[in-house]
Design an enzyme around this catalytic site. Sequence first.
Site: not given
Length: 522
Positions: A305, A368, A423
Amino acid sequence: MAVASPFTGLPLSSRSPHHHFRSGPVRCSRVKTGFTYGQKFLHSPHWTKDIQMEKIGKRSLSIRNAATESLPDMLTALEGDKTEVKEPKRKLAEMWREVQGANNWEGLLDPFDDVLRKEIIRYGEFAQACYDGFDFDPFSKYSGSCKYHFKQLFQGVGMSDYGYKVTKYLYATSNINLPGFFQRPRVQKLWSRHANWMGFIAVATDEQEIKRLGRRDIVVAWRGTVTYLEWIADLMDYLRPATLNYVQPHPDVKVESGFLNLYTARDEDCRFCKSSARDQVVEELKRLVAKYKGEQLSITITGHSLGSALAMLSAYDIAELGLNCPEGSNMIPVTVFSFAGPRVGNGAFKDRCEELGLKFLRIVNVHDGVPKVPGILFNEKFRLAKEWVGKLPWSYCHVGVELALDHTISPFLKPTNDPSCFHNLEAHLHLLDGFHGAGQRFVLTSGRDPALVNKACDFLKDHYLVPPFWRQDANKGLLKNSEGRCVQPDRTRIIDESHADEAHDTVNGVSNVTVNGHALNL
C-alpha cells in the site's frame, strides 16, 4: 483450550511442528504446515487434463455437498485427486539474479515459477511483519510504536527461523497531513508526541540462509495501511520535482508530493525524527554496504500500500545516490517487490528508474482500487498525445513489471464488496500461493495456512470457521502486576534501546554524510 486452524489442525497460537515456536501474540503459521485433510491435493501442481478432468466431473457433486457442510468433509471428498509436489528444477542460489529481476522476470511469471513464488511470498512476509509488529491500539501508551525490541522483532512475529537480523528501525514524523496513516492514541502517549514506527532494515546473517540465497541480502521493509483506504484521495496532490540534493539533479523527474514529504520530513523536537526516514535509510545502507564490502550483496525493498510507494521512492533515491555502486565493487542489484501499491511518479520518473537499472515487480489484485491511482485519467495507458499529457501536473506512470492476480478464482475467498479485503496483504500472499498462470486452476502450493487471510479482515468463506480479525495480543497486551491489577507492561526500555544508535552499530554524532559526492544532512 486453543482454537485449532481448520486448515492445518494446529492451534492458531502455535507454529508448525517442524519449527520452534516461542511465546507471543496469537498467530498462525507462515511456513509449510501441511493440511490435515487432502494435504497433497491442495499442494499439488497443475493437474494433467486427460486424467484429472474425468475425476473432477465424477466428484463435482460430492465436493459441492461437502462445501456446504465442513472443511474436513470437503477435503476428504477431494483427497483422491492428489499428486505429488515436484521439487523445483533449479535452486535459488543458481537463479537469484533472475528472481531479483535481472531479465525483468521474463519466463517466470506465466507459468509462475515456484522459486520466484516462494521468494515473493517471503518478501511479502517481511512487509507483513511491519503490520504484525505495529501497535495499532489507540488506548496504548505506546500507540504508533513497534511492540518488540529490534532484536526480538522476528521472534515476536513468528519469523525467527528466517535467517535475518534487524539492524535498524525506521521512523517518520506524524506532523504531515496523511489522515488514517499515523496512529494517534486516545491518551497522551509516553514514548513520542509525533513519531510513528515505519518499518525496519534487516540483513541475512545465518550462513545456511546466505548459502540458500546465493548472496547476502539486505532488506528494507516499509509499513503501509491496513484498512483505511481514504488516504489515497488525500494524496492526489500535484507532482513535484524529486529534489533530493543530487549532484546531477533531474528536474523533469517528479513524484507525488505527499510521498516525498513523508519520506523527507524531519522534526527537530522529536528525537526519533530529527533525521528523516530518508536519512535513516541512507545512513544505515551506507554502513551495511561498507561493512560487507567484498561480498556478493543485494538490496531488496518491500512494502504494501503506502509502504509500496515508500519502497519505490527509496529505491530510486538509493540508486540516484549511488549507494548500490560502492567504489571498487560491482553494482549491487536493487529490487522492489511491491504489493498493492499506487503510482508514485511521472513518466520521467519511470524512465530514470530504468536508466538506473532498478527492478520493480508490482503484485496487484485486479479488483483493488489503490493501484489504479493517482492518475485515473492520465497515466501510462493514455497513449494519445503522450508528450503533452506527460507535462500535466497530475499525469502519473507505473514503473516495472506487473503481476496481476484475481481473488475471485480462489475457492477459499467469499464474494464481498469490502475494498479493504481486495487490498489486504495476507490475501495477496494467499493468491500468490495458488496462482500458476493465466487460465490455470487455483491450487495452493507452498503450504501457507489460508487462515492467515482472516488475520486482519473478513475474507474467508464462513464454512471454514476461521474468525475474522483473529490476530491480537493475549488480553490486549495487559498483564497483572504485583498488586493484581491488569496494566500495560512498560515498553520504554524496549523503545529506547531499539532507537539508540549504538544498538545498530552506527556512528554517533554524525551531522553530515557524503555519498558519492552527494552531501546529505543527517
